[in-house]
Design a protein around this motif. Structure first.
Motif, PDB file in Angstrom:
ATOM      1  N   SER A 177       1.336  -1.380   0.243  1.00 26.98           N
ATOM      2  CA  SER A 177      -0.304   0.428   0.113  1.00 26.98           C
ATOM      3  C   SER A 177       1.218   1.431  -0.032  1.00 26.98           C
ATOM      4  O   SER A 177       2.021   1.792   0.797  1.00 26.98           O
ATOM      5  CB  SER A 177      -0.566  -0.272   1.282  1.00 26.98           C
ATOM      6  N   ILE A 178       0.577   1.982  -0.961  1.00 28.23           N
ATOM      7  CA  ILE A 178       1.729   2.753  -0.886  1.00 28.23           C
ATOM      8  C   ILE A 178       0.934   4.413  -1.141  1.00 28.23           C
ATOM      9  O   ILE A 178       0.239   4.266  -1.742  1.00 28.23           O
ATOM     10  CB  ILE A 178       2.105   2.957  -2.592  1.00 28.23           C
ATOM     11  N   LYS A 179       1.186   5.101  -0.793  1.00 29.35           N
ATOM     12  CA  LYS A 179       0.858   6.540  -0.651  1.00 29.35           C
ATOM     13  C   LYS A 179       1.438   8.157  -0.901  1.00 29.35           C
ATOM     14  O   LYS A 179       2.564   7.745  -0.489  1.00 29.35           O
ATOM     15  CB  LYS A 179       0.460   7.239   1.312  1.00 29.35           C
ATOM     16  N   LEU A 180       0.546   8.751  -1.502  1.00 25.41           N
ATOM     17  CA  LEU A 180       1.216   9.616  -2.475  1.00 25.41           C
ATOM     18  C   LEU A 180       1.052  11.202  -1.107  1.00 25.41           C
ATOM     19  O   LEU A 180      -0.043  11.039  -0.581  1.00 25.41           O
ATOM     20  CB  LEU A 180       0.547   9.493  -3.842  1.00 25.41           C
ATOM     21  N   GLU A 181       1.164  11.986  -0.904  1.00 30.92           N
ATOM     22  CA  GLU A 181       1.306  12.707   0.158  1.00 30.92           C
ATOM     23  C   GLU A 181       1.803  14.330  -1.342  1.00 30.92           C
ATOM     24  O   GLU A 181       1.937  14.185  -1.569  1.00 30.92           O
ATOM     25  CB  GLU A 181       1.939  13.244   1.348  1.00 30.92           C
ATOM     26  N   ASN A 182       0.686  15.699  -0.238  1.00 34.71           N
ATOM     27  CA  ASN A 182       1.135  16.640  -0.608  1.00 34.71           C
ATOM     28  C   ASN A 182       2.923  17.042  -0.767  1.00 34.71           C
ATOM     29  O   ASN A 182       3.692  16.626  -0.367  1.00 34.71           O
ATOM     30  CB  ASN A 182      -0.008  17.811  -0.187  1.00 34.71           C
ATOM     31  N   ALA A 183       3.615  18.143  -1.479  1.00 31.66           N
ATOM     32  CA  ALA A 183       4.924  17.944  -1.892  1.00 31.66           C
ATOM     33  C   ALA A 183       4.855  19.122  -0.443  1.00 31.66           C
ATOM     34  O   ALA A 183       4.252  20.495  -0.087  1.00 31.66           O
ATOM     35  CB  ALA A 183       5.038  19.525  -3.092  1.00 31.66           C
ATOM     36  N   SER A 184       6.343  19.231  -0.125  1.00 33.18           N
ATOM     37  CA  SER A 184       6.768  20.548   1.036  1.00 33.18           C
ATOM     38  C   SER A 184       7.103  21.858   0.153  1.00 33.18           C
ATOM     39  O   SER A 184       6.958  21.435  -0.773  1.00 33.18           O
ATOM     40  CB  SER A 184       7.599  19.571   2.034  1.00 33.18           C
ATOM     41  N   PRO A 185       6.914  22.567   0.995  1.00 34.72           N
ATOM     42  CA  PRO A 185       7.203  24.003   0.205  1.00 34.72           C
ATOM     43  C   PRO A 185       8.818  23.621  -0.628  1.00 34.72           C
ATOM     44  O   PRO A 185       8.864  24.424  -1.522  1.00 34.72           O
ATOM     45  CB  PRO A 185       7.899  24.905   1.422  1.00 34.72           C
ATOM     46  N   SER A 186       9.799  23.055  -0.033  1.00 29.33           N
ATOM     47  CA  SER A 186      11.344  23.566  -0.643  1.00 29.33           C
ATOM     48  C   SER A 186      10.542  22.090  -2.698  1.00 29.33           C
ATOM     49  O   SER A 186      11.744  22.382  -3.150  1.00 29.33           O
ATOM     50  CB  SER A 186      12.100  22.296  -0.237  1.00 29.33           C
ATOM     51  N   GLU A 187       9.978  20.913  -1.883  1.00 28.26           N
ATOM     52  CA  GLU A 187       9.924  20.451  -3.175  1.00 28.26           C
ATOM     53  C   GLU A 187       9.027  20.974  -3.514  1.00 28.26           C
ATOM     54  O   GLU A 187       9.001  21.172  -5.119  1.00 28.26           O
ATOM     55  CB  GLU A 187       8.935  19.000  -2.464  1.00 28.26           C
ATOM     56  N   LEU A 188       8.251  21.752  -3.988  1.00 23.85           N
ATOM     57  CA  LEU A 188       7.169  22.811  -4.577  1.00 23.85           C
ATOM     58  C   LEU A 188       7.901  23.742  -5.797  1.00 23.85           C
ATOM     59  O   LEU A 188       7.012  23.652  -6.983  1.00 23.85           O
ATOM     60  CB  LEU A 188       6.091  22.874  -3.666  1.00 23.85           C
ATOM     61  N   LYS A 189       9.025  24.108  -5.191  1.00 25.14           N
ATOM     62  CA  LYS A 189       9.763  24.725  -5.435  1.00 25.14           C
ATOM     63  C   LYS A 189      10.071  24.648  -6.826  1.00 25.14           C
ATOM     64  O   LYS A 189      10.657  24.322  -7.949  1.00 25.14           O
ATOM     65  CB  LYS A 189      10.830  25.668  -4.584  1.00 25.14           C
ATOM     66  N   ILE A 190      11.019  23.248  -6.062  1.00 25.65           N
ATOM     67  CA  ILE A 190      11.797  22.252  -6.980  1.00 25.65           C
ATOM     68  C   ILE A 190      10.924  22.008  -8.308  1.00 25.65           C
ATOM     69  O   ILE A 190      11.000  21.735  -9.665  1.00 25.65           O
ATOM     70  CB  ILE A 190      12.188  21.322  -6.712  1.00 25.65           C
ATOM     71  N   TYR A 191      10.110  21.429  -8.062  1.00 23.75           N
ATOM     72  CA  TYR A 191       8.764  20.916  -8.452  1.00 23.75           C
ATOM     73  C   TYR A 191       8.153  22.178  -9.881  1.00 23.75           C
ATOM     74  O   TYR A 191       7.888  21.700 -11.598  1.00 23.75           O
ATOM     75  CB  TYR A 191       7.322  20.448  -8.157  1.00 23.75           C
ATOM     76  N   ILE A 192       8.105  22.985  -9.202  1.00 27.26           N
ATOM     77  CA  ILE A 192       7.827  24.620  -9.770  1.00 27.26           C
ATOM     78  C   ILE A 192       8.817  24.931 -12.053  1.00 27.26           C
ATOM     79  O   ILE A 192       8.692  24.737 -12.489  1.00 27.26           O
ATOM     80  CB  ILE A 192       7.463  25.447  -9.601  1.00 27.26           C
ATOM     81  N   GLN A 193      10.216  24.954 -10.622  1.00 21.81           N
ATOM     82  CA  GLN A 193      11.263  25.144 -11.719  1.00 21.81           C
ATOM     83  C   GLN A 193      11.514  24.228 -12.717  1.00 21.81           C
ATOM     84  O   GLN A 193      11.819  24.786 -13.981  1.00 21.81           O
ATOM     85  CB  GLN A 193      12.226  25.572 -10.359  1.00 21.81           C
TER      86      GLN A 193
END
Length: 271
Positions: A177-193
């Motif tokens: 069973s694998i759970k996905l969660e929302n991004a942290s602030p630092s992950e969100l920056k990397i994601y957008i960039q």
């Protein structure tokens, strides 16, 4: 006419699911590898779950792309809610058998039982939005998995209420069973960039400093779908100012005012 850099930046945040848009983040990559490892083992079911917008559909699309050249793997992006149509689709995909009339579960099980499948080449059926299937249908999917003739990867929204997936008699059939969660602030920056750098919008990517991303994270709670909608709208507003009042968008960082305007437009905050 020269294409606006804001248009290129905007369009990469379209709310679509395409495996080529998959963004590598360290935590996400680890989860994805765990999912691939689960698929490689001769077990029956894998559950992928999380709240809407955490990337389940993207995971399935990427997994399908990675595996389709190696084995039989089918992705059902939209649930097939009619029972006969569901089993007719399985018969066509798994065994190349076409049915013109009705096909019920009992008839399909007889077809499955007469097929020999090695553990290492077990076909895979990926079901997205599986929370839309009825309890009755999910029980039949469980029985199919028990034949060890087909493996299921089931993606569904995490809900507050108990559903069939959590019941003991069904949970025992799930190997992982694998759970996905929302991004942290630092992950969100990397994601957008990273999304922006994929379309060579390097200057625009650098405009997203941690301060502006922290505000976006506060508004979206790090949800990827909400972030895509907000940033798409943000660049739509930038395009408007670019065409009508360029002075409004001068500067080397994303405007707090435009982030808030985008959040209002997308319904993340009230006007």
């Amino acid at each position: 006419m020269k294409t606006s850099i804001y248009k290129n930046a905007r369009d990469v945040f379209l709310d679509t699911v395409d495996a080529k848009d998959y963004i590598q983040l360290e935590r996400i990559s680890m989860i994805y590898q765990a999912l691939k490892d689960s698929i490689a083992k001769p077990l029956k079911m894998v559950l992928l779950y999380g709240r809407p917008g955490t990337g389940k559909s993207m995971f399935l699309s990427r997994l399908h792309q990675d595996l389709v050249s190696e084995q039989k793997v089918y992705l059902y992006k939209t649930p097939i809610l009619d029972e006969s149509e569901f089993f007719k689709t399985l018969a066509q995909d798994l065994y190349d058998i076409k049915y013109d009339g009705e096909l019920n579960f009992t008839q399909f099980m007889k077809v499955v039982e007469n097929r020999e499948v090695g553990a290492n080449i077990m076909p895979i059926i990926m079901l997205d939005e599986a929370q839309l299937y009825s309890t009755f249908m999910m029980e039949k999917i469980r029985l199919l998995s028990d034949t060890r003739k087909v493996k299921f990867v089931i993606a569904l929204h995490k809900t507050e209420k108990e559903d069939l997936i959590a019941k003991e008699h069904f949970q025992t059939r799930i190997w992982e069973s694998i759970k996905l969660e929302n991004a942290s602030p630092s992950e969100l920056k990397i994601y957008i960039q990273k999304k922006l750098m994929k379309v060579n919008c390097l200057d625009v990517a650098s405009m997203f400093n941690q301060k502006s991303v922290n505000l976006i994270h506060k508004l979206t709670n790090g949800n990827y779908r909400d972030t895509n909608k907000l940033v798409y709208t943000l660049f739509d507003i930038y395009m408007h100012y670019e065409n009508n009042n360029y002075k409004k968008i001068k500067g080397n960082e994303i405007s707090k005012k435009i982030i808030e305007m985008s959040a209002i437009h997308t319904g993340l905050i009230n006007a």
